[in-house]
Motif scaffolding. Sequence first.
Motif, PDB file in Angstrom:
ATOM      1  N   GLN A  29     -24.926 -12.224  19.606  1.00 54.48           N
ATOM      2  CA  GLN A  29     -24.698 -13.540  20.555  1.00 54.48           C
ATOM      3  C   GLN A  29     -24.435 -13.124  21.881  1.00 54.48           C
ATOM      4  O   GLN A  29     -24.936 -13.715  22.937  1.00 54.48           O
ATOM      5  CB  GLN A  29     -23.623 -14.171  19.839  1.00 54.48           C
ATOM      6  CG  GLN A  29     -23.315 -15.723  20.215  1.00 54.48           C
ATOM      7  CD  GLN A  29     -22.411 -16.514  19.510  1.00 54.48           C
ATOM      8  OE1 GLN A  29     -21.316 -16.071  19.389  1.00 54.48           O
ATOM      9  NE2 GLN A  29     -22.880 -17.679  18.961  1.00 54.48           N
ATOM     10  N   LEU A  80     -21.865 -18.042  10.315  1.00 52.68           N
ATOM     11  CA  LEU A  80     -23.281 -17.613  10.302  1.00 52.68           C
ATOM     12  C   LEU A  80     -23.463 -16.750   9.110  1.00 52.68           C
ATOM     13  O   LEU A  80     -24.567 -16.858   8.382  1.00 52.68           O
ATOM     14  CB  LEU A  80     -23.891 -17.022  11.473  1.00 52.68           C
ATOM     15  CG  LEU A  80     -25.141 -16.581  11.653  1.00 52.68           C
ATOM     16  CD1 LEU A  80     -25.871 -18.029  11.358  1.00 52.68           C
ATOM     17  CD2 LEU A  80     -25.488 -16.139  13.043  1.00 52.68           C
ATOM     18  N   LEU A 109     -23.713 -21.198  17.939  1.00 52.37           N
ATOM     19  CA  LEU A 109     -23.455 -20.979  16.555  1.00 52.37           C
ATOM     20  C   LEU A 109     -22.137 -19.974  16.403  1.00 52.37           C
ATOM     21  O   LEU A 109     -21.578 -19.392  17.312  1.00 52.37           O
ATOM     22  CB  LEU A 109     -24.520 -19.750  16.061  1.00 52.37           C
ATOM     23  CG  LEU A 109     -25.813 -20.190  15.939  1.00 52.37           C
ATOM     24  CD1 LEU A 109     -26.928 -19.215  15.544  1.00 52.37           C
ATOM     25  CD2 LEU A 109     -25.755 -21.294  14.790  1.00 52.37           C
ATOM     26  N   LEU A 169     -23.352  -9.604  14.534  1.00 53.98           N
ATOM     27  CA  LEU A 169     -23.572 -11.077  14.759  1.00 53.98           C
ATOM     28  C   LEU A 169     -22.852 -11.289  16.167  1.00 53.98           C
ATOM     29  O   LEU A 169     -23.752 -11.958  16.920  1.00 53.98           O
ATOM     30  CB  LEU A 169     -23.166 -12.005  13.701  1.00 53.98           C
ATOM     31  CG  LEU A 169     -23.993 -11.701  12.188  1.00 53.98           C
ATOM     32  CD1 LEU A 169     -23.303 -12.937  11.318  1.00 53.98           C
ATOM     33  CD2 LEU A 169     -25.309 -12.230  12.509  1.00 53.98           C
ATOM     34  N   PRO A 192     -20.199 -17.108  14.947  1.00 52.20           N
ATOM     35  CA  PRO A 192     -20.591 -15.655  14.165  1.00 52.20           C
ATOM     36  C   PRO A 192     -19.878 -15.868  12.797  1.00 52.20           C
ATOM     37  O   PRO A 192     -20.024 -15.404  11.731  1.00 52.20           O
ATOM     38  CB  PRO A 192     -20.134 -14.625  14.886  1.00 52.20           C
ATOM     39  CG  PRO A 192     -20.209 -15.456  16.226  1.00 52.20           C
ATOM     40  CD  PRO A 192     -19.895 -16.757  16.123  1.00 52.20           C
ATOM     41  N   SER A 239     -23.460 -18.947   6.193  1.00 58.72           N
ATOM     42  CA  SER A 239     -24.798 -19.941   6.057  1.00 58.72           C
ATOM     43  C   SER A 239     -26.028 -19.212   5.908  1.00 58.72           C
ATOM     44  O   SER A 239     -26.916 -19.794   5.059  1.00 58.72           O
ATOM     45  CB  SER A 239     -25.003 -20.316   7.608  1.00 58.72           C
ATOM     46  OG  SER A 239     -23.819 -21.246   7.863  1.00 58.72           O
ATOM     47  N   VAL A 277     -31.785 -19.926  14.480  1.00 60.36           N
ATOM     48  CA  VAL A 277     -30.762 -18.958  14.426  1.00 60.36           C
ATOM     49  C   VAL A 277     -30.912 -18.428  15.832  1.00 60.36           C
ATOM     50  O   VAL A 277     -30.351 -17.868  16.603  1.00 60.36           O
ATOM     51  CB  VAL A 277     -30.480 -18.340  13.438  1.00 60.36           C
ATOM     52  CG1 VAL A 277     -29.313 -17.190  13.632  1.00 60.36           C
ATOM     53  CG2 VAL A 277     -29.925 -19.086  12.276  1.00 60.36           C
TER      54      VAL A 277
END
Length: 233
Positions: free
Chosen positions: A165, A179, A174, A161, A176, A182, A223
């Motif tokens: 990014q 995330l 966001l 992640l 990570p 989420s 996202v």
Amino acid sequence: MKTAQKAKPAKIADKSQGRRPGRPRNAPGADSRERLLDAALTLFARHGVAQTSLNAIAREAGLTPAMLHYYFNSREQLLDVIAAQRFLPLRAAISDIFATHADAPETAITLMTRQLAQAATQHPWFAPLWLQELTGESAILRQHLHHRFGNRESSLALATLKSWQQRGLIHAALSPALLLTSLMSLILVPFAVLKQRQFEGNGINVDADTIVQHALTLLRRGVLTPPARVRET
């Protein structure tokens, strides 16, 4: 009389060879262990791990406490087996998705979403138990998983992640670290609520496909960074 005396020891020997030491008499078939695992997970999902006794698990499975102790001689051993057989395979499957599709976040997120939905559909206890472990007063099963089996898969997913990014493939705003939770919440919370309402006797008209499509729409629009935006940065 001599013939009877010879036959009697032979009968006892045959009986002892057919039983393992400590095995309860009239034990059910080989599925008893699986029934106990399913019963434990069902009760964990309803009441939490800390509030579920071993005797309650045996009753839920329709077996005796002696049968439970035949298969699992302690609560720790029961949790070990649950972690190893029911959770580690799913965790490994999700980790494999991130590793295999490290350059394709939309594919990875889509496959992860469908994998979670399949698990929640196949195992009705999965989503409610995940929510219990996330929001309950104690996270016994999650702590047990971490203590006994480490956290390698989550660490690898988090690294992926962060990589996405840094490359501008997911939104820069966001976190990570948040995330992954989420992503799981978008699928498992609706499944957990659906199951909880079934426990309460109030069904709602939402199925697994609706939950998946809803989650994927939110993920793709909230996202993933649109390709045009990637070019602008």
